[in-house]
Design an enzyme around this catalytic site. Structure first.
Site: not given
Ligand code: NAD
Ligand code: UFG
Length: 338
Positions: A124, A149, A153
């Site tokens: 991330s 979190y 990572k």
């Molecule tokens: P998500 O929660 O939709 O998907 C994660 C999946 O992993 C889920 O289906 C959950 O049931 C499964 N899971 C969790 N723990 C497990 C375990 N111990 N064993 C087996 N399955 C397990 O999340 P996502 O948004 O699809 O994110 C996927 C990956 O990308 C994650 O590692 C997350 O940290 C990373 N990531 C997400 C974002 C974001 O904003 N969505 C940003 C940066 C990184």
């Molecule tokens: N925000 C609002 N209102 C809300 C939610 C978010 O104003 O209800 C704003 C936040 O303050 C920020 C922007 O929208 O300025 C984006 O916020 P998000 O929560 O959607 O995303 P972040 O950038 O805070 O975090 C995301 C993922 C993290 C990841 C990070 C960097 O949630 O897991 O991007 O990749 F680590």
């Protein structure tokens, strides 16, 4: 030969399953369904016309994982499984370190046992903390994370770097995602957060569909174009295609590969809200609230290294992101339970 997708029923995983299947890869999915639904996999199967071997199992369970590796010839693993809610991670940090760090280590152990050494890891942009300059390049410092979190990572990245340095058989690709949003254009699969969404786009989408009263905009006094937070939103299908590109590029390529997967463009909270209003055809209520603790002003990628090395580029616009999210949310107001 198959690619094992951990967390494949989740938001990014399910979209990546589609892109892999459409690129001709065979896949196997492991997910414990702690944050997802079996229905997502069924829809992926319906959209692609392919059946997917699915195991409801936890990556921390070596016995269950061993069965998966025994039953299939796995050539590579794309590792999405993990927990991802920043706020929750401050309340239950041990659970986060167990799932994200111990889970990855146990996965790597089973891979070693079966002589599988190609892993793509969901990292991330959070590993960069509050960046000194934007856009962010891969060589900028990491580690100044602000929550468990983010640290989980960062720790996994460091752990994989150490393993890679100790043994040149390993082929690790660390993909640092920026802000994934949007849905598959079919409107059949999308982001289905449990409870109150933490992230901006799913929250706006739930306001648009009438499930939430109004958006709280966390701060309008940042040093940004309109005072609200600026992020690099990337369409989840572009992100999914980035995984296909990474797997193909580094199929036979031991070593450590690190990429930013972002669009390279920063959009503010109010710009995202306005784009969504256009997509859903109505104005959406919001109020300005204090800054959210731990938030940074601005974060966007320099995606040029990924573009060059992977021959991949995020091409979908913010309008496509909000149109696709609206199609998914309006067609499935209660997510997969609709
Ligand atoms: P998500 O929660 O939709 O998907 C994660 C999946 O992993 C889920 O289906 C959950 O049931 C499964 N899971 C969790 N723990 C497990 C375990 N111990 N064993 C087996 N399955 C397990 O999340 P996502 O948004 O699809 O994110 C996927 C990956 O990308 C994650 O590692 C997350 O940290 C990373 N990531 C997400 C974002 C974001 O904003 N969505 C940003 C940066 C990184
Ligand atoms: N925000 C609002 N209102 C809300 C939610 C978010 O104003 O209800 C704003 C936040 O303050 C920020 C922007 O929208 O300025 C984006 O916020 P998000 O929560 O959607 O995303 P972040 O950038 O805070 O975090 C995301 C993922 C993290 C990841 C990070 C960097 O949630 O897991 O991007 O990749 F680590």
């Amino acid at each position: 030969m198959s690619i094992l997708i951990t967390g494949g029923a989740g938001y990014i995983g399910s979209h990546t399953c589609i892109e892999l299947l459409e690129s001709g890869f065979d896949i196997v999915v492991v997910d414990n369904l702690c944050n997802s639904s079996r229905e997502a996999m069924k829809r992926v199967e319906a959209l692609t016309g392919k059946s997917i071997p699915f195991y409801e199992a936890d990556i921390r369970n070596p016995e269950a994982m061993t069965e998966v590796f025994k039953a299939h010839q796995i050539e590579a693993v794309i590792h999405f499984a993990g927990l991802k809610a920043v706020g929750e991670s401050t309340r239950i940090p041990r659970t986060y370190y167990d799932n994200n760090v111990t889970g990855t280590l146990k996965l790597v152990e089973v891979m070693e046992q079966f002589n599988v050494h190609h892993l793509v890891f969901s990292s991330s942009a959070t590993v960069y903390g509050d960046p000194a300059i934007v856009p962010i390049t891969e060589d900028m410092p990491t580690g100044a994370t602000t929550n468990p979190y983010g640290r989980s990572k960062y720790i996994v990245e460091e752990m994989l770097k150490d393993i890679s340095a100790s043994d040149n058989k390993w082929n690790f690709t660390l993909l640092r995602y920026f802000n994934p949003v949007g849905s598959h254009e079919s409107g059949q699969i999308g982001e289905d957060p449990k409870g109150i969404p933490n992230n901006l786009m799913p929250f706006i989408a739930q306001v648009a569909v009438g499930k939430r009263e109004q958006l709280s905009v966390f701060g309008d006094d940042y040093d940004t174009k309109d005072g609200t937070g600026v992020r690099d939103y990337i369409h989840v299908v572009d992100l999914a295609q980035g995984h296909v590109a990474a797997v193909k590029t580094h199929q036979q390529d031991a070593g450590l590969h690190i990429y930013n997967l972002g669009s390279g463009t920063g959009s503010s909270v109010l710009e995202m809200l306005q784009a969504f209003e256009k997509s859903c055809g109505k104005s959406l209520p919001y109020s300005i609230q204090p800054r959210r603790p731990g938030d940074i002003a601005e974060c966007y990628a320099d995606p040029s290294f990924a573009e060059k090395a992977l021959s991949w580029k995020a091409s979908r616009t913010v309008e496509t992101m909000t149109d696709d999210t609206w199609r998914w949310q309006s067609g499935n107001p209660n997510g997969y339970e609709s």
